[in-house]
Design an enzyme around this catalytic site. Structure first.
Site, mmCIF file in Angstrom:
data_model
loop_
_atom_site.group_PDB
_atom_site.id
_atom_site.type_symbol
_atom_site.label_atom_id
_atom_site.label_comp_id
_atom_site.label_asym_id
_atom_site.label_seq_id
_atom_site.Cartn_x
_atom_site.Cartn_y
_atom_site.Cartn_z
ATOM 1 N N TYR A 87 0.872 -1.695 0.181
ATOM 2 C CA TYR A 87 -0.110 0.270 -0.113
ATOM 3 C C TYR A 87 1.147 1.174 -0.255
ATOM 4 C CZ TYR A 87 0.114 -0.823 4.961
ATOM 5 O OH TYR A 87 1.137 -1.516 6.656
ATOM 6 N N SER A 209 3.078 -9.044 9.800
ATOM 7 C CA SER A 209 2.739 -9.879 8.995
ATOM 8 C C SER A 209 1.878 -9.533 7.245
ATOM 9 C CB SER A 209 1.769 -10.787 9.491
ATOM 10 O OG SER A 209 0.402 -10.957 9.039
ATOM 11 N N GLU A 210 2.752 -8.289 7.496
ATOM 12 C CA GLU A 210 1.688 -7.803 6.173
ATOM 13 C C GLU A 210 3.011 -7.968 5.043
ATOM 14 O OE1 GLU A 210 -0.956 -3.614 6.719
ATOM 15 O OE2 GLU A 210 1.152 -3.485 7.083
ATOM 16 N N HIS A 211 4.304 -7.580 5.914
ATOM 17 C CA HIS A 211 5.587 -7.821 5.108
ATOM 18 C C HIS A 211 5.631 -9.565 4.715
ATOM 19 C CE1 HIS A 211 7.029 -3.948 4.876
ATOM 20 N NE2 HIS A 211 6.974 -3.886 6.499
#
Ligand SMILES: Cc1cc2nc3c(=O)[nH]c(=O)nc-3n(C[C@H](O)[C@H](O)[C@H](O)COP(=O)(O)OP(=O)(O)OC[C@H]3O[C@@H](n4cnc5c(N)ncnc54)[C@H](O)[C@@H]3O)c2cc1C
Length: 491
Positions: A87, A209-211
């Site tokens: 994003y 966790s996004e990464h």
């Protein structure tokens, strides 16, 4: 043959039904008060346009796919596409920052936008990886039906490692030296309706966790998942009653025997409550209730728009930060006031998905975190919407108003009418004393055959986590007496 009744056809109820209906010795029925299934996971529709009404960001894809697969749905039938970049975050001073799943790309971006922090990012990834693995095994994959299992020496040690006594913001300040970057790594508590300074540091695993696992988009919208699951449930003969609100659960001694819906009594062997807690308490007689006061999560002011065009961008998800994020959070969580200068999130899936609007047209969703509960003065709503539309036109969506064919607005008042506790979008708030053992558990009452699943139940909110709760519950329901006894003792 035993019969399980499920009160509520949200993702929690549907996934429980999917996992339980594999058992040939069990019949499953779902009673849903709305005239559609999916609960928060549904569409907002307008003519030929549709857009997700609630969840948009797909996290933890492996958790989601493996549980669906366990339920008998082939993972290749789930149309997930990766978001790359994850994003954009636009700060009020004009600086723009992208997040990536690829650590090398991320470090390049950090070096360019926040020089020096690329080194801190390596330390962040390394520390969080160890914490994630431990936190997942000991908290996400366990329930605490027997409270004392939570306070085992092993769990307490893990809680210390996860720095549960610290809040997310404090932890992120120990990694990043620019407040804008700290905001970029703390705003994720809002995904589950928590204040970055009131949510324990274990929730900083979301930004990690996004990464590590990426952010994904489900083609057709997140709500398409409901269509995939209900198709499979229909095939298996699961009874799914819509437009049937359950009014009461009938109990006798330490057992429940039936439910009342539409003035009719339906009996069962087990019942699963998927509606939001603590509202579900009201289905029981007073002396059986939890009767505990909970803090609701934050709410959302949502704008859904149909556009005569698609805006170009390399990202469907964008965050627009205000000049004072802390002030916004204070207004939402402490002062309970409509924000005067909010940060907000936009979702423009038409960039990658042409199935949501007529050809050449697009859909757009804007989410503004707002307070919930009684006493919030909503008279400033229209001015707030105008302020956000102005910001959108200035910062990413030029001439938005003139390209808007229709706009729907949803506030916490509608969410509350739909059955969400106090209008909070994410169930009860993820505070320390509403997390882990302190959250309602899968067997929340002293009744032996009443169970619970959903965002307000451990392990908590967010679609994959609610699915993980359904898995914990389905495993528990299928245990024999001895396994259950050992499980309760944490053996
Ligand atoms: C605006 C918004 C944005 C979100 N964004 C994300 C995101 O990006 N990613 C993510 O993973 N998660 C997100 N979430 C959270 C996610 O939507 C929830 O955690 C999840 O969908 C909750 O599922 P559930 O089954 O617990 O509850 P629900 O979806 O609320 O389902 C409960 C069901 O029970 C029914 N019910 C209640 N009472 C009764 C009764 N008495 N009789 C019969 N039926 C009853 C309700 O009608 C409802 O259908 C978002 C939520 C919102 C609102």
């Amino acid at each position: 043959m035993s019969h399980t009744a499920i009160v509520g056809g949200g993702i929690g109820g549907l996934m429980t039904a999917l996992l339980l209906s594999k058992d040939k010795n069990r019949t499953v029925s779902i009673y849903e008060k709305n005239d559609y299934l999916g609960g928060r996971l549904t569409y907002e529709r307008h003519g030929e346009f549709k857009i997700d009404q609630g969840p948009t960001i797909v996290l933890l894809p492996e958790m989601l796919l493996s549980i669906l697969e366990e339920g008998g749905i082939d993972r290749t039938s789930i149309p997930l596409i990766p978001c790359d970049p994850l994003y954009h975050i636009h700060f009020s001073d004009g600086l723009s920052f992208r997040k990536y799943a690829d650590p090398e790309k991320q470090k390049e971006e950090l070096q360019k936008i926040f020089p020096g922090n690329e080194v801190h990012f390596d330390r962040f990834l390394k520390d969080m990886k160890a914490r994630f693995l431990q936190g997942k095994a000991q908290f996400l994959e366990q329930s605490f039906v027997e409270k004392r299992t939570f306070f085992s020496r092993k769990n307490l040690k893990t809680l210390m490692k996860l720095k549960a006594y610290q809040n997310v913001k404090k932890m992120m300040r120990s990694y990043f030296d620019d407040e804008r970057l700290v905001e970029a790594y703390t705003l994720q508590t809002l995904y589950i309706g928590g204040h970055p300074e009131q949510s324990p540091a274990m929730y900083s695993l979301v930004s990690y966790s996004e990464h590590e696992h990426g952010i994904w988009y489900l083609k057709g919208g997140y709500a398409h998942l409901v269509e995939i699951i209900t198709k499979e449930l229909e095939k298996r003969g699961v009874q799914m009653y819509t437009g049937k609100a359950v009014e009461r659960i009938v109990t006798s001694g330490d057992q429940a025997s039936s439910l009342i819906a539409d003035g009719q009594m339906h009996s069962f062997d087990d019942v699963v409550l998927n509606g939001d807690f603590p509202i579900m308490d009201q289905l029981l007689k007073n002396e059986k209730r939890l009767n505990r006061k909970y803090t609701p999560s934050s709410g959302c002011l949502l704008l859904y728009m149909g556009l005569d065009k698609i805006y170009e961008s390399d990202s469907i998800h964008q965050f627009f930060m205000s000049s004072d994020f802390d002030h916004h959070m204070k207004q939402v969580f402490t002062d309970k006031q409509l924000p005067d200068d909010p940060s907000f999130y936009t979702f423009h899936p038409s960039i990658v998905d042409d199935s949501l609007a007529p050809e050449g047209k697009g859909v757009l969703y804007t989410l503004i975190p707002v307070p919930t509960g009684e006493g919030v003065d909503w008279s400033g709503k229209d001015a707030l919407i105008e302020k956000v539309l102005n910001e959108m036109e200035d910062r990413g969506f030029p001439n938005l108003r003139s390209h808007t064919e229709w706009m729907h607005v949803r506030t916490p008042k509608e969410a509350e009418k739909d059955g969400l506790y106090s209008g909070g979008s994410f169930g009860i708030a993820p505070t320390l004393f509403q997390s882990g053992v302190f959250r309602p558990q899968l067997q929340p009452y002293s009744l032996t055959n009443v169970y619970a699943v959903g965002a307000s139940v451990h392990p908590g909110g967010g679609v994959p986590i609610v699915m993980q709760g359904a898995k914990l519950l389905a495993d528990y329901l299928q245990f024999g007496a001895k396994e259950r006894h050992n499980y309760k003792r944490g053996v």
